[in-house]
Enzyme design. Sequence first.
Site, PDB file in Angstrom:
ATOM      1  N   HIS A  73       0.839  -1.204   0.000  1.00 37.76           N
ATOM      2  CA  HIS A  73       0.000   0.000   0.000  1.00 37.76           C
ATOM      3  C   HIS A  73       0.869   1.246   0.000  1.00 37.76           C
ATOM      4  O   HIS A  73       1.750   1.396   0.847  1.00 37.76           O
ATOM      5  CB  HIS A  73      -0.918   0.016   1.221  1.00 37.76           C
ATOM      6  CG  HIS A  73      -1.828   1.202   1.258  1.00 37.76           C
ATOM      7  ND1 HIS A  73      -2.874   1.357   0.369  1.00 37.76           N
ATOM      8  CD2 HIS A  73      -1.827   2.310   2.036  1.00 37.76           C
ATOM      9  CE1 HIS A  73      -3.490   2.502   0.619  1.00 37.76           C
ATOM     10  NE2 HIS A  73      -2.873   3.097   1.624  1.00 37.76           N
ATOM     11  N   SER A  74       0.630   2.147  -0.967  1.00 36.43           N
ATOM     12  CA  SER A  74       1.331   3.426  -1.080  1.00 36.43           C
ATOM     13  C   SER A  74       2.841   3.159  -1.171  1.00 36.43           C
ATOM     14  O   SER A  74       3.289   2.473  -2.086  1.00 36.43           O
ATOM     15  CB  SER A  74       0.951   4.313   0.110  1.00 36.43           C
ATOM     16  OG  SER A  74       1.225   5.663  -0.149  1.00 36.43           O
ATOM     17  N   MET A  75       3.658   3.658  -0.243  1.00 36.40           N
ATOM     18  CA  MET A  75       5.091   3.348  -0.288  1.00 36.40           C
ATOM     19  C   MET A  75       5.328   1.842  -0.362  1.00 36.40           C
ATOM     20  O   MET A  75       6.237   1.369  -1.046  1.00 36.40           O
ATOM     21  CB  MET A  75       5.778   3.897   0.961  1.00 36.40           C
ATOM     22  CG  MET A  75       7.169   3.323   1.208  1.00 36.40           C
ATOM     23  SD  MET A  75       7.785   3.724   2.841  1.00 36.40           S
ATOM     24  CE  MET A  75       9.161   2.582   2.981  1.00 36.40           C
ATOM     25  N   SER A 118      -1.349  -1.022  -4.243  1.00 39.39           N
ATOM     26  CA  SER A 118      -2.493  -0.228  -3.809  1.00 39.39           C
ATOM     27  C   SER A 118      -2.120   1.232  -3.584  1.00 39.39           C
ATOM     28  O   SER A 118      -1.092   1.533  -2.952  1.00 39.39           O
ATOM     29  CB  SER A 118      -3.032  -0.844  -2.506  1.00 39.39           C
ATOM     30  OG  SER A 118      -3.921  -0.005  -1.843  1.00 39.39           O
TER      31      SER A 118
END
Length: 246
Positions: free
Chosen positions: A84-86, A111
Amino acid sequence: MASGATPSGAGSGSVLCFPHAGGCASFFRSWQPLLPTARVHAVQYPGREDRFAEPAPESLCALARAVTEEILALDERYSLLFGHSMGAYVAFEVDRLLREAGVPTPTLVLSSAASPALRPPVPYEEDADVLAYLERYEPLSAELRQNEELLGLLLEYVKDDLRLVSGYREHSGKRTGARLVSVVGEHDIPEIRTRAGQWRDHAGAEFVQVVKAGGHFYLRADPPVGLIAAELARAGSLDSLSRKTS
């Protein structure tokens, strides 16, 4: 590296989750009961929770190498990596390293992350800039803003992580052989919502894009466990078919 439980009767696959900037493995703790027949583990970045005393890694790729080395040392095998993200960028690099080691993961779910070549600029030096950056993605609670000690600790975590993201350049020309699923919230910031589809440039096999209700942290209210369960079932079916025909 990972936290999680192996439920009794597990057998429909295993998931390794990678948190966002400033995030901890405990962010995914609630997912195991929602995926009762799978194993759900999560990466704990250095400096977080039970790894508080450990220094931050030198680079995002160094972090990915450390995670991969532990996976291999523990002889773990994952059916799906979820970042997710990073965490999407870390998962992408771990996927590559596992493939190089001869233990590929069937599915990679990325994501709330723009394609790395189109990633928005990431501040990581000044507190005010980092706070403004965070507010674009998810407003901070009044309780957190009023707790100077806790806010300062969060900012240190986030700045360490955003430094890694800002310096990540090694993605150029890399492709994954995994089924690549890009997930984005329909109300995420435009720089991510409109650029998540460009992960297709890093897909050497299948690419799928999924749009979820919500913003950057859509998964707080609606964890994508249905999507993950479907992907695990798909990977399991393909593996079974492969064994039958080999």
